[in-house]
Motif scaffolding. Structure first.
Motif, PDB file in Angstrom:
ATOM      1  N   GLN A  81       0.893  -1.217  -0.061  1.00  0.00           N
ATOM      2  CA  GLN A  81      -0.013   0.019   0.005  1.00  0.00           C
ATOM      3  C   GLN A  81       0.878   1.377   0.016  1.00  0.00           C
ATOM      4  N   LEU A  82       1.876   1.336   0.867  1.00  0.00           N
ATOM      5  CA  LEU A  82       2.919   2.321   0.770  1.00  0.00           C
ATOM      6  C   LEU A  82       3.348   2.635  -0.629  1.00  0.00           C
ATOM      7  N   LYS A  83       3.889   1.607  -1.293  1.00  0.00           N
ATOM      8  CA  LYS A  83       4.240   1.765  -2.613  1.00  0.00           C
ATOM      9  C   LYS A  83       3.307   2.394  -3.659  1.00  0.00           C
ATOM     10  N   TYR A 146     -12.305   8.766  -7.716  1.00  0.00           N
ATOM     11  CA  TYR A 146     -11.733   7.567  -7.625  1.00  0.00           C
ATOM     12  C   TYR A 146     -10.370   7.681  -7.098  1.00  0.00           C
ATOM     13  N   TYR A 147      -9.505   8.161  -7.844  1.00  0.00           N
ATOM     14  CA  TYR A 147      -8.074   8.453  -7.565  1.00  0.00           C
ATOM     15  C   TYR A 147      -7.922   9.006  -6.243  1.00  0.00           C
ATOM     16  N   LYS A 148      -8.612  10.089  -5.965  1.00  0.00           N
ATOM     17  CA  LYS A 148      -8.506  10.798  -4.589  1.00  0.00           C
ATOM     18  C   LYS A 148      -8.992   9.979  -3.453  1.00  0.00           C
ATOM     19  N   GLN A 149      -9.925   9.115  -3.633  1.00  0.00           N
ATOM     20  CA  GLN A 149     -10.508   8.361  -2.517  1.00  0.00           C
ATOM     21  C   GLN A 149      -9.321   7.165  -2.441  1.00  0.00           C
ATOM     22  N   LEU A 150      -8.983   6.639  -3.515  1.00  0.00           N
ATOM     23  CA  LEU A 150      -7.900   5.605  -3.273  1.00  0.00           C
ATOM     24  C   LEU A 150      -6.847   5.816  -2.497  1.00  0.00           C
ATOM     25  N   LEU A 151      -6.450   7.108  -2.853  1.00  0.00           N
ATOM     26  CA  LEU A 151      -5.060   7.607  -2.048  1.00  0.00           C
ATOM     27  C   LEU A 151      -5.551   7.753  -0.627  1.00  0.00           C
ATOM     28  N   LEU A 152      -6.627   8.488  -0.102  1.00  0.00           N
ATOM     29  CA  LEU A 152      -7.013   8.754   0.976  1.00  0.00           C
ATOM     30  C   LEU A 152      -7.483   7.410   1.817  1.00  0.00           C
ATOM     31  N   GLY A 153      -7.934   6.338   1.318  1.00  0.00           N
ATOM     32  CA  GLY A 153      -8.195   4.957   1.793  1.00  0.00           C
ATOM     33  C   GLY A 153      -6.868   4.300   2.265  1.00  0.00           C
ATOM     34  N   ILE A 154      -5.949   4.590   1.263  1.00  0.00           N
ATOM     35  CA  ILE A 154      -4.629   3.772   1.627  1.00  0.00           C
ATOM     36  C   ILE A 154      -3.931   4.565   2.917  1.00  0.00           C
ATOM     37  N   ILE A 155      -4.051   5.850   2.989  1.00  0.00           N
ATOM     38  CA  ILE A 155      -3.226   6.634   4.147  1.00  0.00           C
ATOM     39  C   ILE A 155      -3.920   6.374   5.183  1.00  0.00           C
ATOM     40  N   LYS A 156      -5.516   6.386   5.082  1.00  0.00           N
ATOM     41  CA  LYS A 156      -6.222   6.090   6.402  1.00  0.00           C
ATOM     42  C   LYS A 156      -5.659   4.582   6.894  1.00  0.00           C
ATOM     43  N   GLN A 195      12.055  18.487  -4.857  1.00  0.00           N
ATOM     44  CA  GLN A 195      12.441  18.180  -3.430  1.00  0.00           C
ATOM     45  C   GLN A 195      11.377  17.666  -2.812  1.00  0.00           C
ATOM     46  N   GLY A 196      10.089  18.139  -3.039  1.00  0.00           N
ATOM     47  CA  GLY A 196       8.802  17.692  -2.271  1.00  0.00           C
ATOM     48  C   GLY A 196       8.693  16.003  -2.688  1.00  0.00           C
ATOM     49  N   ARG A 197       8.734  15.620  -4.082  1.00  0.00           N
ATOM     50  CA  ARG A 197       8.699  14.395  -4.472  1.00  0.00           C
ATOM     51  C   ARG A 197       9.715  13.537  -3.799  1.00  0.00           C
ATOM     52  N   ARG A 198      10.945  14.011  -3.586  1.00  0.00           N
ATOM     53  CA  ARG A 198      11.892  13.379  -2.820  1.00  0.00           C
ATOM     54  C   ARG A 198      11.506  12.969  -1.184  1.00  0.00           C
ATOM     55  N   GLU A 199      10.875  14.159  -0.931  1.00  0.00           N
ATOM     56  CA  GLU A 199      10.634  13.956   0.763  1.00  0.00           C
ATOM     57  C   GLU A 199       9.502  12.952   0.871  1.00  0.00           C
ATOM     58  N   ILE A 200       8.601  12.706  -0.038  1.00  0.00           N
ATOM     59  CA  ILE A 200       7.712  11.579   0.019  1.00  0.00           C
ATOM     60  C   ILE A 200       8.280  10.354  -0.038  1.00  0.00           C
ATOM     61  N   ARG A 201       9.436  10.227  -1.162  1.00  0.00           N
ATOM     62  CA  ARG A 201      10.203   8.881  -1.311  1.00  0.00           C
ATOM     63  C   ARG A 201      10.837   8.718  -0.022  1.00  0.00           C
ATOM     64  N   ILE A 202      11.643   9.657   0.786  1.00  0.00           N
ATOM     65  CA  ILE A 202      12.037   9.279   1.946  1.00  0.00           C
ATOM     66  C   ILE A 202      11.236   9.072   3.351  1.00  0.00           C
ATOM     67  N   LEU A 203       9.913   9.435   3.069  1.00  0.00           N
ATOM     68  CA  LEU A 203       8.931   9.004   4.278  1.00  0.00           C
ATOM     69  C   LEU A 203       8.652   7.751   3.893  1.00  0.00           C
ATOM     70  N   ILE A 204       8.147   7.226   2.961  1.00  0.00           N
ATOM     71  CA  ILE A 204       8.097   5.802   2.442  1.00  0.00           C
ATOM     72  C   ILE A 204       9.098   5.070   2.621  1.00  0.00           C
ATOM     73  N   ASN A 205      10.287   5.254   2.416  1.00  0.00           N
ATOM     74  CA  ASN A 205      11.501   4.408   2.497  1.00  0.00           C
ATOM     75  C   ASN A 205      11.654   4.453   4.090  1.00  0.00           C
ATOM     76  N   HIS A 206      11.406   5.266   4.954  1.00  0.00           N
ATOM     77  CA  HIS A 206      11.482   5.209   6.470  1.00  0.00           C
ATOM     78  C   HIS A 206      10.423   3.851   6.791  1.00  0.00           C
ATOM     79  N   LEU A 207       9.349   4.317   6.434  1.00  0.00           N
ATOM     80  CA  LEU A 207       8.242   3.477   6.903  1.00  0.00           C
ATOM     81  C   LEU A 207       8.676   1.833   6.372  1.00  0.00           C
TER      82      LEU A 207
END
Length: 225
Positions: A81-83, A146-156, A195-207
């Motif tokens: 889900q993170l990926k 659908y795209y938005k709800q998919l993302l929100l559902g994953i994060i929740k 840099q913003g996209r890189r920050e998301i990659r760092i977050l996901i990598n940590h998790l």
């Protein structure tokens, strides 16, 4: 045929309410209230609740009714889900940058302030709810529902999952998300989308590392409020 359509109407309604957090974990769904609100009999509501229980969304407790369950992920699904989130959210940021859309930064910064003020004092469920509101603001330029709800559902699902003995007790996803989201918003405000996209990659990598390799990605006091 009409009965089946009514059951589906009730099921779809309840599922959306659960997925979007209107009916949060441990909240009670009252059969009679749903029937009254949707102007249907209690029979299709009961059928919809039985289906939701079979799918793991609720628990029907004798003499108490339907209680919404916390959606727990196993470690494999958690990482998958993170990926998916990483891929879709980074793609979304590309779209925002390309189309030069303007995110509601005043509201986003205000929501970050609310989270900062409550992250050490509010219950985990409240912090998760505030972070979900922040994600809704970040995704405000996504026109595909659908795209938005998919993302929100994953994060929740990711935020609500608690891996005892897998992620360290002092290392909670909501706080880690907040730390990186603050940095992400700063980059986006300055137009620094790479840099913003890189920050998301760092977050996901940590998790992911915390789950797969059981690596310590820091203590709570590392994440400034």
């Amino acid at each position: 045929m009409r009965i089946k359509k009514t059951e589906k109407k009730v099921y779809d309604y309840l599922l959306i309410q659960i997925e979007e957090g209107v009916f949060g974990p441990n909240s009670k769904i009252v059969e009679q209230d749903v029937a009254y609100q949707l102007e249907v009999s209690r029979s299709p509501v009961r059928s919809a609740l039985l289906r939701l229980e079979s799918e793991g969304y609720i628990k029907l407790i004798p003499y108490k009714g339907a209680v919404v369950l916390s959606k727990q992920l196993d470690s494999k699904t958690y990482v998958e889900q993170l990926k998916v989130f990483e891929l879709l959210f980074i793609q979304y940021l590309f779209q925002v940058e390309t189309k030069k859309n303007q995110l509601p930064f005043n509201q986003i910064v205000e929501q970050l302030t609310f989270i900062s003020q409550g992250i050490d004092t509010q219950p985990r469920e409240t912090v998760i709810s505030m972070e979900m509101d922040l994600f809704k603001l970040l995704l405000s330029e996504q026109s595909n529902h659908y795209y938005k709800q998919l993302l929100l559902g994953i994060i929740k699902g990711v935020l609500e999952t608690d891996f005892v003995g897998v992620t360290l007790p002092e290392e909670e996803a909501p706080l880690l998300f907040f730390y990186h989201l603050k940095k992400l918003v700063g980059y986006l405000e300055d137009g620094q989308y790479p840099q913003g996209r890189r920050e998301i990659r760092i977050l996901i990598n940590h998790l992911v590392l915390a789950v797969i390799d059981k690596q310590d990605v820091g203590q709570l006091n590392k994440y400034e409020s």
